[in-house]
Design an enzyme around this catalytic site. Structure first.
Site, PDB file in Angstrom:
ATOM      1  N   GLU A   1     -19.042  -2.255   3.705  1.00  0.00           N
ATOM      2  CA  GLU A   1     -18.381  -3.239   2.826  1.00  0.00           C
ATOM      3  C   GLU A   1     -18.640  -4.667   3.313  1.00  0.00           C
ATOM      4  O   GLU A   1     -18.949  -5.558   2.518  1.00  0.00           O
ATOM      5  CB  GLU A   1     -16.886  -2.944   2.795  1.00  0.00           C
ATOM      6  CG  GLU A   1     -16.039  -3.878   1.975  1.00  0.00           C
ATOM      7  CD  GLU A   1     -14.559  -3.547   2.122  1.00  0.00           C
ATOM      8  OE1 GLU A   1     -13.761  -4.495   2.274  1.00  0.00           O
ATOM      9  OE2 GLU A   1     -14.205  -2.352   2.095  1.00  0.00           O
ATOM     10  N   TYR A   2     -18.517  -4.890   4.629  1.00  0.00           N
ATOM     11  CA  TYR A   2     -18.820  -6.206   5.202  1.00  0.00           C
ATOM     12  C   TYR A   2     -20.252  -6.610   4.842  1.00  0.00           C
ATOM     13  O   TYR A   2     -20.520  -7.750   4.436  1.00  0.00           O
ATOM     14  CB  TYR A   2     -18.693  -6.173   6.725  1.00  0.00           C
ATOM     15  CG  TYR A   2     -17.324  -6.430   7.290  1.00  0.00           C
ATOM     16  CD1 TYR A   2     -16.224  -5.664   6.895  1.00  0.00           C
ATOM     17  CD2 TYR A   2     -17.123  -7.401   8.257  1.00  0.00           C
ATOM     18  CE1 TYR A   2     -14.963  -5.891   7.451  1.00  0.00           C
ATOM     19  CE2 TYR A   2     -15.870  -7.638   8.813  1.00  0.00           C
ATOM     20  CZ  TYR A   2     -14.797  -6.868   8.408  1.00  0.00           C
ATOM     21  OH  TYR A   2     -13.564  -7.089   8.949  1.00  0.00           O
TER      22      TYR A   2
ATOM     23  N   LYS B   1     -14.015   6.011   7.532  1.00  0.00           N
ATOM     24  CA  LYS B   1     -13.420   4.838   6.876  1.00  0.00           C
ATOM     25  C   LYS B   1     -13.883   3.549   7.563  1.00  0.00           C
ATOM     26  O   LYS B   1     -14.144   2.542   6.903  1.00  0.00           O
ATOM     27  CB  LYS B   1     -11.901   4.940   6.912  1.00  0.00           C
ATOM     28  CG  LYS B   1     -11.151   3.701   6.373  1.00  0.00           C
ATOM     29  CD  LYS B   1     -11.539   3.383   4.926  1.00  0.00           C
ATOM     30  CE  LYS B   1     -10.550   2.452   4.238  1.00  0.00           C
ATOM     31  NZ  LYS B   1     -10.335   1.174   4.880  1.00  0.00           N
TER      32      LYS B   1
ATOM     33  N   HIS C   1     -17.346   2.895   6.409  1.00  0.00           N
ATOM     34  CA  HIS C   1     -17.197   2.424   5.027  1.00  0.00           C
ATOM     35  C   HIS C   1     -16.907   0.922   5.017  1.00  0.00           C
ATOM     36  O   HIS C   1     -17.524   0.152   4.280  1.00  0.00           O
ATOM     37  CB  HIS C   1     -16.063   3.190   4.335  1.00  0.00           C
ATOM     38  CG  HIS C   1     -15.551   2.554   3.071  1.00  0.00           C
ATOM     39  ND1 HIS C   1     -14.743   1.432   3.069  1.00  0.00           N
ATOM     40  CD2 HIS C   1     -15.725   2.885   1.777  1.00  0.00           C
ATOM     41  CE1 HIS C   1     -14.450   1.096   1.832  1.00  0.00           C
ATOM     42  NE2 HIS C   1     -15.031   1.961   1.023  1.00  0.00           N
ATOM     43  N   ASN C   2     -15.976   0.503   5.849  1.00  0.00           N
ATOM     44  CA  ASN C   2     -15.622  -0.913   5.899  1.00  0.00           C
ATOM     45  C   ASN C   2     -16.762  -1.766   6.437  1.00  0.00           C
ATOM     46  O   ASN C   2     -16.968  -2.900   6.007  1.00  0.00           O
ATOM     47  CB  ASN C   2     -14.369  -1.116   6.746  1.00  0.00           C
ATOM     48  CG  ASN C   2     -13.103  -0.685   6.029  1.00  0.00           C
ATOM     49  OD1 ASN C   2     -13.159   0.119   5.091  1.00  0.00           O
ATOM     50  ND2 ASN C   2     -11.968  -1.190   6.453  1.00  0.00           N
TER      51      ASN C   2
ATOM     52  N   MET D   1       0.834  -1.209   0.000  1.00  0.00           N
ATOM     53  CA  MET D   1       0.000   0.000   0.000  1.00  0.00           C
ATOM     54  C   MET D   1       0.864   1.253   0.000  1.00  0.00           C
ATOM     55  O   MET D   1       0.629   2.198  -0.765  1.00  0.00           O
ATOM     56  CB  MET D   1      -0.925   0.005   1.212  1.00  0.00           C
ATOM     57  CG  MET D   1      -2.165  -0.839   1.063  1.00  0.00           C
ATOM     58  SD  MET D   1      -3.396  -0.177  -0.096  1.00  0.00           S
ATOM     59  CE  MET D   1      -3.982   1.263   0.812  1.00  0.00           C
ATOM     60  N   GLY D   2       1.881   1.279   0.860  1.00  0.00           N
ATOM     61  CA  GLY D   2       2.751   2.445   0.951  1.00  0.00           C
ATOM     62  C   GLY D   2       3.535   2.668  -0.325  1.00  0.00           C
ATOM     63  O   GLY D   2       3.642   3.811  -0.817  1.00  0.00           O
TER      64      GLY D   2
ATOM     65  N   VAL E   1       1.661   2.197   8.151  1.00  0.00           N
ATOM     66  CA  VAL E   1       2.133   0.991   8.825  1.00  0.00           C
ATOM     67  C   VAL E   1       0.932   0.324   9.487  1.00  0.00           C
ATOM     68  O   VAL E   1      -0.165   0.873   9.508  1.00  0.00           O
ATOM     69  CB  VAL E   1       3.220   1.310   9.877  1.00  0.00           C
ATOM     70  CG1 VAL E   1       4.440   1.943   9.212  1.00  0.00           C
ATOM     71  CG2 VAL E   1       2.685   2.213  10.982  1.00  0.00           C
TER      72      VAL E   1
ATOM     73  N   ALA F   1      -1.888  -0.789  11.873  1.00  0.00           N
ATOM     74  CA  ALA F   1      -2.587  -0.031  12.916  1.00  0.00           C
ATOM     75  C   ALA F   1      -2.193  -0.532  14.296  1.00  0.00           C
ATOM     76  O   ALA F   1      -1.870  -1.704  14.493  1.00  0.00           O
ATOM     77  CB  ALA F   1      -4.097  -0.155  12.726  1.00  0.00           C
TER      78      ALA F   1
ATOM     79  N   ASN G   1      11.637   3.205   5.192  1.00  0.00           N
ATOM     80  CA  ASN G   1      11.107   1.991   5.802  1.00  0.00           C
ATOM     81  C   ASN G   1      12.057   1.552   6.907  1.00  0.00           C
ATOM     82  O   ASN G   1      13.277   1.751   6.810  1.00  0.00           O
ATOM     83  CB  ASN G   1      10.963   0.870   4.766  1.00  0.00           C
ATOM     84  CG  ASN G   1      10.049  -0.241   5.232  1.00  0.00           C
ATOM     85  OD1 ASN G   1       8.828  -0.083   5.273  1.00  0.00           O
ATOM     86  ND2 ASN G   1      10.634  -1.378   5.602  1.00  0.00           N
ATOM     87  N   ARG G   2      11.481   0.964   7.943  1.00  0.00           N
ATOM     88  CA  ARG G   2      12.302   0.560   9.083  1.00  0.00           C
ATOM     89  C   ARG G   2      13.419  -0.387   8.662  1.00  0.00           C
ATOM     90  O   ARG G   2      14.534  -0.310   9.167  1.00  0.00           O
ATOM     91  CB  ARG G   2      11.400  -0.093  10.139  1.00  0.00           C
ATOM     92  CG  ARG G   2      12.111  -0.509  11.414  1.00  0.00           C
ATOM     93  CD  ARG G   2      11.094  -1.013  12.441  1.00  0.00           C
ATOM     94  NE  ARG G   2      10.296  -2.104  11.910  1.00  0.00           N
ATOM     95  CZ  ARG G   2      10.672  -3.386  11.908  1.00  0.00           C
ATOM     96  NH1 ARG G   2      11.846  -3.733  12.425  1.00  0.00           N
ATOM     97  NH2 ARG G   2       9.882  -4.318  11.419  1.00  0.00           N
TER      98      ARG G   2
ATOM     99  N   SER H   1      -9.140   4.129   0.978  1.00  0.00           N
ATOM    100  CA  SER H   1      -9.844   2.940   0.494  1.00  0.00           C
ATOM    101  C   SER H   1      -9.582   2.725  -0.987  1.00  0.00           C
ATOM    102  O   SER H   1      -9.449   3.676  -1.753  1.00  0.00           O
ATOM    103  CB  SER H   1     -11.349   3.063   0.728  1.00  0.00           C
ATOM    104  OG  SER H   1     -11.997   1.889   0.284  1.00  0.00           O
TER     105      SER H   1
ATOM    106  N   GLY I   1      -7.766  -0.444  -1.764  1.00  0.00           N
ATOM    107  CA  GLY I   1      -6.799  -1.533  -1.826  1.00  0.00           C
ATOM    108  C   GLY I   1      -5.528  -1.128  -2.531  1.00  0.00           C
ATOM    109  O   GLY I   1      -5.240   0.060  -2.726  1.00  0.00           O
TER     110      GLY I   1
END
Length: 480
Positions: A192-193, A185, A188-189, A16-17, A77, A79, A35-36, A131, A133
């Site tokens: 979506e479910y 959000k 929204h999810n 995603m990032g 990253v 949650a 990035n770590r 949102s 993906g």
């Protein structure tokens, strides 16, 4: 820094990032990434190539120093604790006025807490729902930023550029203060479910009541996607049902284990709705259905000892396959509208409780593209709230009421058929129950309140005059 300063920075280079970073760079906003683990940064840079516009950095200090002021830093990253850890790493290197954006699926109460903590340090904190993906992140997501409006204004040119676009504009708007962006959000999810479960129940009725193959169902969903049900999830379903398993040559959906996983946002939505006293039974049913699906071994054992209906011969009697498919189309549309009505009512309840002043018409607009629940249905929803911003429930909008009244019989037919066959349809049933409860002027709750007053002296109100009353009921214990 000089001319080398980047407009924005991004921490977290999972898919995603990495995709969102490419989207930002492609739209003309120079970006530094960090990035770590150094190896992941190198991996991403090798994948995207030197012309993608990403500037790699290998320490927090180098990363922060490479970004122009006021700094705009997006965190993508996992949650939870990881977000707090990144903020703690960044904080010593930031200056007053810098903006930290959490673009993950954080719980809104965590965002509220972080907002207060970061503001106390002199920075701005934006909790932004993203949102769509992996593909949405790369090509254009729906963005739901919440936090200080002044901070949003500084982010707006970039966010507008990278967001999905529809005939109603870019799929981004300032949601409101604090944790409102992540709350929207989350809901929204939850919707979506509900959508996914309703589609799954429709598929189950097609499969077991009509005996349709995956290929036949794929054709129906493709047809539906050209009509009132047109949406990303209907399109996904049509393609999923038509996909072949390379090993067996059969439909791939037929060899996938019936155990659906979840990441928690649907459950969070149900918890919040309970706390706010706002019913969302379709979403609740969808969450419970996923939990039940995970109990595969128990269900297999139960299937050997628990029986369904003794006689299923009348389940589809008197109705043709095409008539049942038409009823299912209406049932799915009706149930989706009911589910959206529940979700929008929850957003309004949260807006009132937390003083967020959410614009439900704008929220429906930015969900039209980029996100998982994008659908043609969102246009009439947007217009309903735009025409009447004080609308208490979507089902009361004249055009929506007309639609659900016209499709409710299809829902009743589908549910009656499923019940006759012993097929579970919890989300579709919940959608109809919500509609029937909402349209019923006199519910049987008067008896519940009588019971409460009987055993607990909880009092009650009367229909014939104002006031609060208690009745002297018989003392059952004394009579024993």
């Amino acid at each position: 820094m000089g001319d080398t300063a980047r407009h924005v920075g991004l921490v977290g280079l999972a898919v995603m990032g990495a995709n969102l970073a490419q989207n930002i760079a492609r739209n003309g906003f120079p970006i530094s990434v960090y990035n770590r683990t150094r190896s992941r940064t190198d991996e991403v840079m090798a994948e995207v190539g030197p012309n993608a516009g990403l500037h790699p950095t290998y320490s927090v200090e180098e990363f922060v120093a490479s970004i122009e002021r006021p700094r705009r830093i997006i965190i993508l990253v996992k949650a939870g604790a990881a977000v707090d850890a990144v903020i703690a790493e960044l904080a010593p290197h930031l200056d007053p006025g810098d903006i930290v954006i959490d673009g993950g699926n954080s719980l809104y109460t965590d965002t509220e807490r972080r907002s207060k903590e970061v503001t106390g340090l002199g920075f701005n904190f934006v909790g932004m729902g993203v949102s769509g993906g992996e593909e949405g992140a790369l090509k254009g997501p729906s963005l739901m930023p919440g936090g200080p409006e002044d901070a949003y204004k500084l982010l707006e040119p970039m966010l507008t550029a990278i967001a999905a676009k529809t005939d109603s504009g870019p799929c981004v708007t300032w949601i409101g203060p604090g944790g409102s962006g992540h709350y929207v959000k989350m809901v929204h999810n939850g919707i979506e479910y509900g959508d996914m479960q309703l589609i799954a129940e429709t598929y189950d009725i097609m499969r077991n009541a009509l005996g349709m193959s995956a290929a036949e169902m794929s054709e129906v969903f493709h047809r539906w996607n050209a009509g009132k049900l047109a949406s990303f999830l209907i399109e996904v379903t049509a393609h999923a049902l038509g996909e072949k398993d390379p090993e067996t040559g059969g439909a791939i959906v037929d060899i996938i284990l019936d155990a659906a996983e979840q990441k928690g946002t649907g459950r969070w939505t149900s918890i919040s709705a309970l706390e706010l006293g706002t019913p969302i039974p379709t979403i609740d049913a969808a969450v419970a259905a996923r939990i039940m699906s995970s109990k595969k071994a128990e269900r297999v054992a139960a299937s050997a000892v628990l029986r369904g209906p003794a006689d299923t011969s009348a389940a589809t009697a008197g109705i043709s396959r095409e008539a049942m498919i038409a009823a299912l189309e209406d049932a799915l549309y009706f149930s989706k509208v009911s589910s959206y009505a529940q979700g929008m009512a929850l957003l309004q309840a949260a807006s009132d409780a937390f003083s967020w002043n959410l614009n439900l018409a704008e929220i429906a607009r930015i969900w039209k593209g980029g996100c998982i629940i994008r659908a043609t249905l969102l246009d009439p929803i947007r217009h309903a709230f735009k025409d009447n911003p004080g609308l208490s429930n979507l089902l009361l909008a004249p055009s929506i009421a007309e639609t659900v009244n016209a499709t409710a019989d299809g829902a009743r037919t589908a549910i009656r058929t499923a019940r006759a066959l012993g097929l579970p349809c919890p989300a579709m049933s919940a959608s109809l129950d919500y509609f029937d409860q909402f349209r019923t002027a006199n519910l049987p709750a008067n008896l519940i309140q009588a019971q409460r007053d009987f055993f607990g002296a909880h009092t009650f109100k009367r229909v014939d005059r104002d006031g609060v009353f208690h009745h002297e009921w018989p003392n059952l214990q004394a009579e024993v």
